[in-house]
Scaffold this motif. Structure first.
Motif, PDB file in Angstrom:
ATOM      1  N   TRP A 492       0.845  -1.195   0.000  1.00  0.00           N
ATOM      2  CA  TRP A 492       0.000   0.000   0.000  1.00  0.00           C
ATOM      3  C   TRP A 492       0.880   1.245   0.000  1.00  0.00           C
ATOM      4  CZ3 TRP A 492      -3.415  -2.706  -1.715  1.00  0.00           C
ATOM      5  CH2 TRP A 492      -4.147  -3.673  -1.046  1.00  0.00           C
ATOM      6  N   PRO A 493       0.682   2.136  -0.953  1.00  0.00           N
ATOM      7  CA  PRO A 493       1.555   3.316  -1.073  1.00  0.00           C
ATOM      8  C   PRO A 493       1.171   4.409  -0.088  1.00  0.00           C
ATOM      9  CG  PRO A 493      -0.114   3.383  -2.774  1.00  0.00           C
ATOM     10  CD  PRO A 493      -0.329   2.089  -2.022  1.00  0.00           C
ATOM     11  N   LYS A 494       2.008   5.426  -0.045  1.00  0.00           N
ATOM     12  CA  LYS A 494       1.753   6.571   0.839  1.00  0.00           C
ATOM     13  C   LYS A 494       0.448   7.259   0.465  1.00  0.00           C
ATOM     14  CE  LYS A 494       3.769  11.164   1.830  1.00  0.00           C
ATOM     15  NZ  LYS A 494       4.941  12.037   1.559  1.00  0.00           N
ATOM     16  N   THR A 495       0.228   7.506  -0.830  1.00  0.00           N
ATOM     17  CA  THR A 495      -0.956   8.227  -1.279  1.00  0.00           C
ATOM     18  C   THR A 495      -1.678   7.446  -2.360  1.00  0.00           C
ATOM     19  OG1 THR A 495       0.155   9.454  -3.046  1.00  0.00           O
ATOM     20  CG2 THR A 495       0.202  10.432  -0.853  1.00  0.00           C
ATOM     21  N   ALA A 496      -2.898   7.875  -2.621  1.00  0.00           N
ATOM     22  CA  ALA A 496      -3.679   7.330  -3.732  1.00  0.00           C
ATOM     23  C   ALA A 496      -4.514   8.458  -4.317  1.00  0.00           C
ATOM     24  CB  ALA A 496      -4.563   6.180  -3.260  1.00  0.00           C
ATOM     25  N   TRP A 497      -4.827   8.339  -5.593  1.00  0.00           N
ATOM     26  CA  TRP A 497      -5.659   9.316  -6.284  1.00  0.00           C
ATOM     27  C   TRP A 497      -7.012   8.704  -6.611  1.00  0.00           C
ATOM     28  CZ3 TRP A 497      -2.691  12.163 -10.797  1.00  0.00           C
ATOM     29  CH2 TRP A 497      -1.558  12.806 -10.282  1.00  0.00           C
ATOM     30  N   LEU A 498      -8.051   9.525  -6.539  1.00  0.00           N
ATOM     31  CA  LEU A 498      -9.354   9.174  -7.086  1.00  0.00           C
ATOM     32  C   LEU A 498      -9.745  10.336  -7.989  1.00  0.00           C
ATOM     33  CD1 LEU A 498     -11.657   7.079  -7.064  1.00  0.00           C
ATOM     34  CD2 LEU A 498     -12.731   8.431  -5.253  1.00  0.00           C
ATOM     35  N   MET A 499      -9.878  10.078  -9.256  1.00  0.00           N
ATOM     36  CA  MET A 499     -10.163  11.149 -10.212  1.00  0.00           C
ATOM     37  C   MET A 499     -11.624  11.112 -10.639  1.00  0.00           C
ATOM     38  SD  MET A 499      -6.837  11.650 -12.669  1.00  0.00           S
ATOM     39  CE  MET A 499      -6.573   9.992 -13.279  1.00  0.00           C
ATOM     40  N   ASP A 500     -12.243  12.281 -10.695  1.00  0.00           N
ATOM     41  CA  ASP A 500     -13.552  12.404 -11.323  1.00  0.00           C
ATOM     42  C   ASP A 500     -13.349  12.960 -12.727  1.00  0.00           C
ATOM     43  OD1 ASP A 500     -12.976  15.078 -10.936  1.00  0.00           O
ATOM     44  OD2 ASP A 500     -14.646  15.474  -9.564  1.00  0.00           O
ATOM     45  N   PHE A 501     -14.440  13.227 -13.422  1.00  0.00           N
ATOM     46  CA  PHE A 501     -14.315  13.687 -14.808  1.00  0.00           C
ATOM     47  C   PHE A 501     -13.583  15.027 -14.925  1.00  0.00           C
ATOM     48  CE2 PHE A 501     -16.625  15.871 -18.477  1.00  0.00           C
ATOM     49  CZ  PHE A 501     -15.698  15.459 -19.411  1.00  0.00           C
ATOM     50  N   PRO A 502     -13.946  16.058 -14.137  1.00  0.00           N
ATOM     51  CA  PRO A 502     -13.213  17.334 -14.289  1.00  0.00           C
ATOM     52  C   PRO A 502     -11.726  17.230 -13.977  1.00  0.00           C
ATOM     53  CG  PRO A 502     -15.322  17.702 -13.205  1.00  0.00           C
ATOM     54  CD  PRO A 502     -15.130  16.214 -13.260  1.00  0.00           C
ATOM     55  N   ILE A 503     -11.357  16.408 -12.997  1.00  0.00           N
ATOM     56  CA  ILE A 503      -9.930  16.252 -12.701  1.00  0.00           C
ATOM     57  C   ILE A 503      -9.227  15.562 -13.868  1.00  0.00           C
ATOM     58  CG2 ILE A 503      -8.244  15.090 -11.233  1.00  0.00           C
ATOM     59  CD1 ILE A 503     -10.197  15.421  -8.900  1.00  0.00           C
ATOM     60  N   PHE A 504      -9.779  14.457 -14.318  1.00  0.00           N
ATOM     61  CA  PHE A 504      -9.165  13.661 -15.390  1.00  0.00           C
ATOM     62  C   PHE A 504      -8.985  14.509 -16.643  1.00  0.00           C
ATOM     63  CE2 PHE A 504      -9.389   8.991 -17.097  1.00  0.00           C
ATOM     64  CZ  PHE A 504      -8.130   9.137 -17.652  1.00  0.00           C
ATOM     65  N   GLU A 505     -10.045  15.166 -17.054  1.00  0.00           N
ATOM     66  CA  GLU A 505      -9.981  15.944 -18.299  1.00  0.00           C
ATOM     67  C   GLU A 505      -9.017  17.109 -18.177  1.00  0.00           C
ATOM     68  OE1 GLU A 505     -10.594  15.319 -21.390  1.00  0.00           O
ATOM     69  OE2 GLU A 505     -12.665  15.963 -21.786  1.00  0.00           O
ATOM     70  N   ARG A 506      -8.984  17.753 -17.027  1.00  0.00           N
ATOM     71  CA  ARG A 506      -8.075  18.900 -16.871  1.00  0.00           C
ATOM     72  C   ARG A 506      -6.612  18.455 -16.832  1.00  0.00           C
ATOM     73  NH1 ARG A 506      -9.694  22.024 -11.779  1.00  0.00           N
ATOM     74  NH2 ARG A 506     -10.627  20.022 -11.198  1.00  0.00           N
ATOM     75  N   ILE A 507      -6.322  17.341 -16.194  1.00  0.00           N
ATOM     76  CA  ILE A 507      -4.940  16.868 -16.223  1.00  0.00           C
ATOM     77  C   ILE A 507      -4.510  16.605 -17.658  1.00  0.00           C
ATOM     78  CG2 ILE A 507      -3.364  15.022 -15.553  1.00  0.00           C
ATOM     79  CD1 ILE A 507      -4.873  14.681 -12.986  1.00  0.00           C
ATOM     80  N   TYR A 508      -5.394  15.972 -18.430  1.00  0.00           N
ATOM     81  CA  TYR A 508      -5.046  15.678 -19.825  1.00  0.00           C
ATOM     82  C   TYR A 508      -4.795  16.961 -20.613  1.00  0.00           C
ATOM     83  CZ  TYR A 508      -5.065  13.935 -24.547  1.00  0.00           C
ATOM     84  OH  TYR A 508      -4.687  13.653 -25.837  1.00  0.00           O
ATOM     85  N   TYR A 509      -5.655  17.949 -20.462  1.00  0.00           N
ATOM     86  CA  TYR A 509      -5.485  19.178 -21.241  1.00  0.00           C
ATOM     87  C   TYR A 509      -4.361  20.051 -20.699  1.00  0.00           C
ATOM     88  CZ  TYR A 509      -9.064  18.558 -24.709  1.00  0.00           C
ATOM     89  OH  TYR A 509      -9.763  18.097 -25.793  1.00  0.00           O
ATOM     90  N   ASP A 510      -4.064  19.940 -19.412  1.00  0.00           N
ATOM     91  CA  ASP A 510      -2.944  20.691 -18.845  1.00  0.00           C
ATOM     92  C   ASP A 510      -1.611  20.131 -19.311  1.00  0.00           C
ATOM     93  OD1 ASP A 510      -1.676  22.604 -17.121  1.00  0.00           O
ATOM     94  OD2 ASP A 510      -1.409  21.039 -15.621  1.00  0.00           O
ATOM     95  N   LEU A 511      -1.454  18.801 -19.251  1.00  0.00           N
ATOM     96  CA  LEU A 511      -0.155  18.173 -19.481  1.00  0.00           C
ATOM     97  C   LEU A 511       0.033  17.613 -20.889  1.00  0.00           C
ATOM     98  CD1 LEU A 511       0.346  16.201 -16.136  1.00  0.00           C
ATOM     99  CD2 LEU A 511       1.010  18.542 -16.692  1.00  0.00           C
ATOM    100  N   VAL A 512      -1.027  17.480 -21.648  1.00  0.00           N
ATOM    101  CA  VAL A 512      -0.901  16.859 -22.976  1.00  0.00           C
ATOM    102  C   VAL A 512      -1.417  17.795 -24.065  1.00  0.00           C
ATOM    103  CG1 VAL A 512      -1.431  14.833 -24.395  1.00  0.00           C
ATOM    104  CG2 VAL A 512      -1.172  14.580 -21.923  1.00  0.00           C
TER     105      VAL A 512
END
Length: 769
Positions: A492-512
């Motif tokens: 089990w790692p230190k942290t974990a992410w749970l992404m919803d639609f706005p998070i997922f889409e914004r990460i993609y458009y921010d970084l890609v």
């Protein structure tokens, strides 16, 4: 299904394709180096040497001197003294993407690229670089001299032909392949013979097979429908596919294709629109989406695969074209198009989110592996290893509440909208204010759906319908690069992410989609700062599934030394603190319980059990290499810190294992000063079968009977001298006579086991241990 009825008209399209035949060949092969006729000599004799010995360091954007040797076109283009990565750049640079930004040798010369093959075997830069390495070989099996710089940020000279003599005098150890054993006699002979023959270009690529033409026709027809809904859906798909390597399910080992925007329609040679971003103004009234074959050797860093099949087309039709939504206008292009929630506002959010979920690993790989090839600062925004899961669409307020996204759309703007017109500090303040308002609005909308404050249940986390392996992911950071795999791998790692639609889409458009590798420092800093918000929001969403009284203490433990940051206590602070959880917990480790429950509920989607890191039962005691390696798991101590970020262990007859160094940090909330936030006493090692990264830092090689001795030697490391003894006995140094043979064995085994995803590993980060 009137919207896509033309997709059935394949026969007519195939006839057009067969007649034109050239539209799937990239626009005009680049001018040959010489007037010698095309032959098979390059493909049969030269390309294998360049790919196996040169492209493994000269393949990505960070290839030294921009000399990309994974294709004939890259060799022909040559080298440049201007680096792609420049953290001090005040203005965006002119892009220099091979196959895209210029289509002739003359065009590259105008951009400052110089030939490495002009002058034949006696005078050209390339053969002289190869000869220089042979003239000054390293002591076999020994560490390289400390005077030889290996850091990827080292200052590069990039000599042109007239400067080579001076370069050789000043850098006698600077031949190619750089810092490794030199080429074998036969390999050098293959290149010199080709140069002496006039450096004839390769024969044109073979035309697609008939069955491939049918599939290409089917997909190009699908992507070029006439209705507004079809055109908008195709644009959305393109903006998410433009970096992927597409392949047909009927041909899992390739060929692979890129989806491009073309000025020309089906049946006419592709004329690619060379925009920096996928939503830049194309400059034509009607964009056509086309599939062009990927040329040259495949590089693992950029080989991000996406399967096309009849079932996939049906799925996309059902998501984007089978509903009752109606488009009223075509979206705009340019900077204003950097916010996908504005651009695609008329496309149902459920369709867009489910599309991302269906192939989430691909999209996460896009922003974890590409397009950036180099960047400690870029990836120190994430922990060294963490798990990723996704909010189920039925419990995502942005999906189930049609009014939510339109009400907050202005708060979801991304940094690419103002790439070089703001100062980083201004951008930070502007987007921090927007994020505060957005998170408050989201908390209010969520609270309205849960007036009794019961909180989330386990089934609010998407489980891939119990069969889609994209439901659960593991991300590894390897210092200045990162990797993604399906399933939950490791303890089990230190942290974990749970992404919803706005998070997922914004990460993609921010970084890609919105990220420009050639952008200025403002753009790069703003992109990184914005990503801080998205990381914290992903972590905070995961925390909402835990008991309320455990959330803040756990969150604070993730941000030791950073809890007084404005982002932490104000912008991305936890909301709905009084909201409970419907998940039952029975131990003092609710985080571990939650991860275990997520894993169990995923069923087959979770993939095979992680028997290396979380083994349970009698099978764990069965003798063998895996039992020996398990002794490394969870063992902290001085032995871990000196290990490379990613080591490959080649076990004779049993394949490759990855030894992944999980470097501990107090927090990842700052762009700089990472060394001051390191906690080496908390470092651990995660094990994985196969290859878990694009840039191996070292290779160990053993026979199965040596596994216990190898593990004992690792655990006994207390000093650099101890590490040196381990490397001397089990390691494959850069100078080892077996270095290239070992690399070849690993690459060959990778292709055999994973014909779709296998590609050349990059050795540019290989350590001098």
């Amino acid at each position: 299904m009137k919207r896509f009825a033309e997709a059935a008209c394949l026969a007519a399209v195939v006839v057009v394709l067969a007649a034109a035949c050239g539209e799937h060949t990239p626009p005009s092969a680049e001018n040959p180096i010489s007037h010698a006729p095309a032959t098979a000599q390059y493909a049969e004799n030269v390309a294998p040497v360049l790919e196996k010995r040169c492209a493994v360091c000269h393949g990505c954007y960070d290839a030294p001197c921009q000399l990309q040797l994974s294709s004939f076109q890259g060799l022909q283009r040559g080298a440049s003294k201007v680096p792609v990565y420049d953290s001090t750049r005040l203005f965006a640079a002119q892009p220099t993407r091979l196959f895209i930004d210029e289509r002739s040798e003359a065009g590259w010369r105008k951009r400052g690229f110089t030939s490495v093959v002009d002058g034949g075997a006696a005078r050209a830069v390339l053969p002289r670089m190869l000869a220089l390495a042979r003239a000054h070989p390293f002591a076999a099996g020994e560490r390289l001299p400390e005077s030889l710089p290996l850091d990827i940020s080292r200052e590069l000279t990039c000599p042109i032909a007239g400067e080579f003599d001076a370069y050789a005098r000043e850098h006698p150890l600077g031949g190619m392949p750089y810092g490794t054993a030199p080429l074998a006699d036969a390999e050098l002979e293959a290149i010199t013979s080709w140069l002496n023959a006039g450096a004839p270009p390769p024969l044109p690529p073979a035309a697609p097979s008939d069955d491939m033409l049918v599939e290409l026709a089917s997909w190009e027809t699908f992507l070029n429908g006439e209705s507004l809904e079809q055109r908008i859906a195709a644009r959305y798909l393109y903006e998410h596919w433009f970096l992927s390597h597409m392949y047909f399910a009927s041909h899992p080992a390739g060929p692979f294709f890129r989806v491009v925007r073309s000025r020309t329609p089906i049946g006419v040679e592709v004329d690619e629109i060379a925009s920096v971003r996928p939503y830049d103004d194309p400059g034509v009234a009607r964009v056509r989406y086309r599939l062009v074959p990927i040329q040259g050797a495949l590089l693992h860093k950029t080989h991000i695969t996406y399967e096309l099949s009849p079932d996939k087309m049906k799925r996309l039709q059902s998501l984007f074209l089978a509903g009752d939504w109606k488009a009223t206008r075509l979206p705009v292009y340019g900077d204003a198009a950097s916010n996908p929630f504005k651009v695609f506002v008329e496309v149902p959010a459920r369709a867009r989110y489910q599309f991302l979920l269906d192939d989430s690993r691909n999209f996460v790989m896009n922003f974890i592996r590409g397009p950036v090839c180099y960047g400690q600062v870029a990836v120190d925004v994430i922990e060294d290893r963490f798990f990723v899961a996704f909010l189920d669409p039925d419990h995502d307020v942005s999906v189930v509440n049609p009014a939510f996204l339109p009400s907050v759309v202005e708060l979801l703007n991304l940094p690419a909208e103002n790439e070089s017109r703001w100062r980083p500090g201004d951008l930070y303040l502007s987007y921090s204010k927007n994020q505060t308002k957005y998170m408050d609005a989201r908390a209010k909308a969520v609270a309205a759906t849960d007036p009794k404050l019961r909180g989330p249940a386990l089934d609010w986390i998407w489980n891939g319908a119990g069969e889609n392996p994209n439901a659960l992911l593991t991300v590894y950071r390897h210092f200045d690069n990162a990797a993604v795999t399906t399933g939950f791998v490791g303890t089990w790692p230190k942290t974990a992410w749970l992404m919803d639609f706005p998070i997922f889409e914004r990460i993609y458009y921010d970084l890609v989609a919105g990220f420009n590798v050639f952008g200025n420092v403002t753009h790069q800093v703003a992109t990184r700062l914005y990503m801080d918000h998205l990381r914290m929001q992903s972590e905070d969403l995961f925390l909402t599934f835990l008991p309320a009284d455990t959330r803040e203490p756990l969150r604070a433990s993730w941000y030791r030394g950073a809890t007084k940051q404005v982002d932490y206590f104000l912008v991305d602070r936890a909301r709905n603190e009084k909201r409970g959880t419907q998940i039952r917990y029975a131990t003092g480790d609710p985080k571990g319980e939650l991860l275990a429950q997520i894993l169990a509920r995923a069923g087959a989607a979770a993939g095979p059990a992680d028997a290396l890191n979380r083994c349970a039962g009698k099978t764990c005691e069965q003798p063998g290499v895996e039992r020996s390696l398990r002794r490394l798991v969870g063992v902290r101590g001085p032995w871990v810190a000196p290990l490379p970020s990613l080591s490959l262990l080649l076990v004779e007859g049993q394949g490759v294992f990855s030894l992944i160094h999980d470097e501990a940090h107090t927090n990842v909330a700052f762009m700089f000063g990472e060394d001051s936030r390191r906690l080496p006493a908390e470092d651990e090692v995660t094990l994985a079968r196969g290859i878990s990264g694009s840039y191996p830092n070292f290779i160990f090689e053993i026979v199965a009977s040596e596994a216990d001795g190898f593990v004992d030697a690792l655990l006994a490391i207390r000093s650099d001298a101890d590490l040196d003894r381990v490397v001397s006995r089990y390691g494959v140094r850069r100078s080892s006579p077996s270095f290239w043979a070992t690399v070849d064995r690993i690459q060959a085994g990778y292709r055999e086991r994973s014909p779709t995803e296998a590609a050349l590993l990059d050795l540019d980060r290989y350590n001098n241990d």
